[in-house]
Design a protein around this motif. Structure first.
Motif, short mmCIF file in Angstrom:
data_model
loop_
_atom_site.label_atom_id
_atom_site.label_comp_id
_atom_site.label_asym_id
_atom_site.label_seq_id
_atom_site.Cartn_x
_atom_site.Cartn_y
_atom_site.Cartn_z
N PHE A 6 0.83 -1.20 0.00
CA PHE A 6 0.00 0.00 0.00
C PHE A 6 0.87 1.26 0.00
O PHE A 6 0.53 2.25 -0.65
CB PHE A 6 -0.94 0.02 1.21
CG PHE A 6 -1.87 1.20 1.21
CD1 PHE A 6 -2.99 1.22 0.39
CD2 PHE A 6 -1.62 2.30 2.02
CE1 PHE A 6 -3.85 2.31 0.37
CE2 PHE A 6 -2.48 3.40 2.00
CZ PHE A 6 -3.59 3.40 1.19
N ILE A 9 1.97 1.83 -3.51
CA ILE A 9 0.84 2.31 -4.32
C ILE A 9 0.54 3.77 -3.99
O ILE A 9 0.29 4.58 -4.88
CB ILE A 9 -0.40 1.43 -4.08
CG1 ILE A 9 -0.17 0.01 -4.63
CG2 ILE A 9 -1.63 2.05 -4.75
CD1 ILE A 9 -1.29 -0.95 -4.31
N LEU A 92 -6.51 -2.07 6.37
CA LEU A 92 -5.60 -2.65 5.39
C LEU A 92 -5.56 -4.16 5.50
O LEU A 92 -5.38 -4.86 4.50
CB LEU A 92 -4.19 -2.07 5.57
CG LEU A 92 -3.31 -2.03 4.31
CD1 LEU A 92 -3.99 -1.25 3.19
CD2 LEU A 92 -1.96 -1.42 4.63
N PHE A 96 -8.40 -4.65 2.23
CA PHE A 96 -7.35 -4.17 1.33
C PHE A 96 -7.91 -3.88 -0.07
O PHE A 96 -7.59 -2.86 -0.68
CB PHE A 96 -6.22 -5.19 1.24
CG PHE A 96 -5.11 -4.76 0.30
CD1 PHE A 96 -4.17 -3.83 0.73
CD2 PHE A 96 -5.03 -5.26 -0.99
CE1 PHE A 96 -3.15 -3.42 -0.12
CE2 PHE A 96 -4.02 -4.85 -1.85
CZ PHE A 96 -3.08 -3.93 -1.41
N SER A 100 -7.94 -0.23 -1.83
CA SER A 100 -7.26 -0.04 -3.13
C SER A 100 -8.24 0.49 -4.17
O SER A 100 -7.90 1.35 -4.98
CB SER A 100 -6.65 -1.36 -3.59
OG SER A 100 -5.70 -1.84 -2.66
N TYR A 101 -9.47 -0.02 -4.14
CA TYR A 101 -10.49 0.41 -5.09
C TYR A 101 -10.80 1.90 -4.89
O TYR A 101 -10.89 2.66 -5.87
CB TYR A 101 -11.75 -0.43 -4.90
CG TYR A 101 -12.85 -0.15 -5.89
CD1 TYR A 101 -12.68 -0.43 -7.24
CD2 TYR A 101 -14.05 0.40 -5.46
CE1 TYR A 101 -13.70 -0.16 -8.15
CE2 TYR A 101 -15.07 0.68 -6.37
CZ TYR A 101 -14.88 0.38 -7.71
OH TYR A 101 -15.88 0.64 -8.60
N PHE A 103 -8.87 4.10 -3.62
CA PHE A 103 -7.66 4.82 -4.00
C PHE A 103 -7.65 5.09 -5.51
O PHE A 103 -7.43 6.20 -5.97
CB PHE A 103 -6.43 4.01 -3.58
CG PHE A 103 -5.12 4.69 -3.84
CD1 PHE A 103 -4.60 5.57 -2.91
CD2 PHE A 103 -4.42 4.46 -5.01
CE1 PHE A 103 -3.39 6.20 -3.15
CE2 PHE A 103 -3.21 5.09 -5.25
CZ PHE A 103 -2.69 5.96 -4.31
N PHE A 104 -7.91 4.06 -6.29
CA PHE A 104 -7.87 4.20 -7.75
C PHE A 104 -9.05 5.00 -8.29
O PHE A 104 -8.93 5.66 -9.32
CB PHE A 104 -7.78 2.83 -8.42
CG PHE A 104 -6.44 2.17 -8.26
CD1 PHE A 104 -5.32 2.72 -8.87
CD2 PHE A 104 -6.29 1.05 -7.48
CE1 PHE A 104 -4.07 2.14 -8.74
CE2 PHE A 104 -5.04 0.46 -7.32
CZ PHE A 104 -3.93 1.00 -7.95
#
Length: 206
Positions: A6, A9, A92, A96, A100-101, A103-104
């Motif tokens: 993470f 990323i 996290l 996770f 992440s989803y 974040f993008f």
């Protein structure tokens, strides 16, 4: 392990946002000196893939520039807030994929509508400047039946896909669509005058 992933990323995302904004600012400062397009007809004859919008002039007062400019600050604030939540909780470890989803989604929300300009010393393609010396070749394709873009927008049908191959670059920039042959001829003539070679690809038939 997830923390390291993470972290990588997150840093990559911050770098992408900042670099994208700086590239767009440089493009906005350089675009007024473009030799093409200049007239309203030339702008309207360039279509941007995705929403198939006609291209608009680019400067620091244009709406699309201001959206990206101020949107970048908002996205950075959201990303650091997300980082704070991750550090303060066990998200996290348990969520996770969801983190992440999110974040993008934040990263992808900050996008300029696209552009294409020929400058005296290079081209701007989707907010990124490429000097002529970095362009390996340009490629054109007629958008006719069996072409991957045919049928996506009626204005693009029977137009021309214009793409560039950049030297020493793994991910190549996106393309634009030139609606009319006269415009394409003018664009390619300008590129050839600057020493950029071109390839006209044939559309494969089924």
């Amino acid at each position: 392990m997830l923390n390291l992933l993470f972290g990588f990323i997150f840093i990559s995302g911050i770098y992408y946002l900042v670099r994208y904004r700086l590239n767009l600012r440089k493009a906005a400062e350089s675009a007024p000196a473009a030799v093409y397009p200049q007239s309203k007809e030339e702008f309207s004859g360039i279509l941007l893939p995705g929403e198939w919008l006609e291209m608009e002039p680019l400067n620091k007062e244009s709406k699309s520039y201001r959206v990206v400019n101020w949107g970048t600050y908002a996205a950075l604030a959201l990303l650091f807030s997300l980082l704070g939540v991750v550090l303060a909780t066990d998200w996290l470890d348990t969520q996770f994929i969801m983190v992440s989803y999110l974040f993008f989604i934040i990263l992808s929300a900050i996008r300029h509508r696209g552009n294409f300009f020929i400058l005296p010393n290079g081209v701007i393609l989707n907010a990124r400047y490429y000097p002529f010396s970095d362009i390996k070749v340009y490629e054109t394709e007629r958008i006719v039946r069996w072409h991957e873009l045919y049928g996506l927008d009626e204005r693009a049908d029977n137009g021309y896909k214009l793409a560039f191959k950049i030297k020493n670059k793994w991910l190549q920039p996106h393309y634009v669509v030139i609606q009319h042959k006269e415009q394409l001829d003018k664009v390619t003539a300008l590129l050839k005058r600057k020493g950029v070679t071109g390839v006209e690809n044939e559309v494969p038939y089924e």
